[in-house]
Design a protein around this motif. Sequence first.
Motif, mmCIF file in Angstrom:
data_model
loop_
_atom_site.group_PDB
_atom_site.id
_atom_site.type_symbol
_atom_site.label_atom_id
_atom_site.label_comp_id
_atom_site.label_asym_id
_atom_site.label_seq_id
_atom_site.Cartn_x
_atom_site.Cartn_y
_atom_site.Cartn_z
ATOM 1 N N GLU A 158 0.837 -1.201 0.000
ATOM 2 C CA GLU A 158 0.000 0.000 0.000
ATOM 3 C C GLU A 158 0.874 1.254 0.000
ATOM 4 O O GLU A 158 0.621 2.201 -0.760
ATOM 5 N N LEU A 161 2.444 1.647 -3.363
ATOM 6 C CA LEU A 161 1.457 2.120 -4.337
ATOM 7 C C LEU A 161 1.206 3.615 -4.171
ATOM 8 O O LEU A 161 1.104 4.351 -5.166
ATOM 9 N N ILE A 162 1.111 4.063 -2.931
ATOM 10 C CA ILE A 162 0.922 5.499 -2.672
ATOM 11 C C ILE A 162 2.118 6.290 -3.178
ATOM 12 O O ILE A 162 1.973 7.347 -3.807
ATOM 13 N N LEU A 164 4.291 5.476 -5.566
ATOM 14 C CA LEU A 164 4.320 5.492 -7.028
ATOM 15 C C LEU A 164 3.230 6.396 -7.602
ATOM 16 O O LEU A 164 3.445 7.081 -8.600
ATOM 17 N N SER A 165 2.065 6.396 -6.954
ATOM 18 C CA SER A 165 0.972 7.262 -7.412
ATOM 19 C C SER A 165 1.350 8.729 -7.261
ATOM 20 O O SER A 165 1.098 9.543 -8.163
ATOM 21 N N ARG A 166 1.958 9.063 -6.136
ATOM 22 C CA ARG A 166 2.384 10.448 -5.928
ATOM 23 C C ARG A 166 3.463 10.843 -6.924
ATOM 24 O O ARG A 166 3.463 11.983 -7.418
ATOM 25 N N GLN A 168 3.824 9.648 -9.965
ATOM 26 C CA GLN A 168 3.164 9.862 -11.248
ATOM 27 C C GLN A 168 2.419 11.191 -11.282
ATOM 28 O O GLN A 168 2.447 11.913 -12.290
ATOM 29 N N LEU A 169 1.771 11.518 -10.183
ATOM 30 C CA LEU A 169 1.068 12.801 -10.109
ATOM 31 C C LEU A 169 2.037 13.970 -10.224
ATOM 32 O O LEU A 169 1.738 14.980 -10.885
ATOM 33 N N LYS A 172 3.054 14.240 -13.880
ATOM 34 C CA LYS A 172 1.970 14.808 -14.680
ATOM 35 C C LYS A 172 1.803 16.297 -14.382
ATOM 36 O O LYS A 172 1.527 17.101 -15.288
#
Length: 217
Positions: A158, A161-162, A164-166, A168-169, A172
Motif C-alpha cells: 500500500e 502504491l501510494i 508510485l501514485s504520488r 506519477q502525479l 503529470k
Amino acid sequence: KLHKAVYFDEEHKKPIPKFPKRIGVITSPEGAAIQDIIATKKKLFPIVELVVLPVNVQGEHSVPSIVRAIEQANRHDFDTIILARGGGSIEDLASFNDERVAMAIFHSQIPIITGIGHETDTTISDLVADLRAPTPTGAVQYAVPSLEELLRQINAYENELIRLSRLQLMKKNEKLERLKQSRAFTYPLQLIREKEQQIDFLSDQLSNYIHRHFYKK
C-alpha cells in the motif's frame, strides 16, 4: 523397498496450498501435540479451520487407526493434512515407520505435512510425506501463512502504491506546468494570427499554382 518404489522421490511430492481454508489434523486428541498445533494456528492464521481426526499414535491399534484417518480425510474437502505426534522413543514412533502408514501417505490425494517427534527424529512417514516439519508446531508453521506477516506485506504494498501514485502525479503536474508555460498558452492570439498568416500565404501559393497551370493559355 519403498525407495525402489519411488515413494521418497521429490517428483511425487504435492505442493502445499499457501492459503488453506480447512486443515485436517491426524493426531492423538489427548497429547500435547494437538494443544501446540491449536495454539500456533490461533497465533499465526486464526481464520483457518482445523478439524481433528483422532487416532492412536502408538500401540497395536495405532497403524490401522492412522491409515483409516488418512483415508477418511481424503473423503473430505481438506486443503492440507497434518500428521503429528509429540516426542518419544524410537519404539514410541514405530507406527510412523510402518509400511502401511507410508503407503497411505503416498496415495493420499491431499498433501500431507508430518510433524512427528522432535527435530532429531526422522521416520519413514517423514520421508514419504509431501513436506516434513521438525515438530508438530513446525507443521502448522509450514501449513499456514502468518497473518501478521501478510498484513505487513499488504501495508508495504500500500505504501509503495501510494509512493508510485504520488510520483506519477508529480510528473503529470510538471508536464502540465510546462504546457502552461508554453507559447500556445502564453500567447494564444499571436499564435492564431501567425497561423492565419500562414493560411493566407498557402492560399496565395495555391491560387498562383492553379492560375499558372489552368489559365495560362
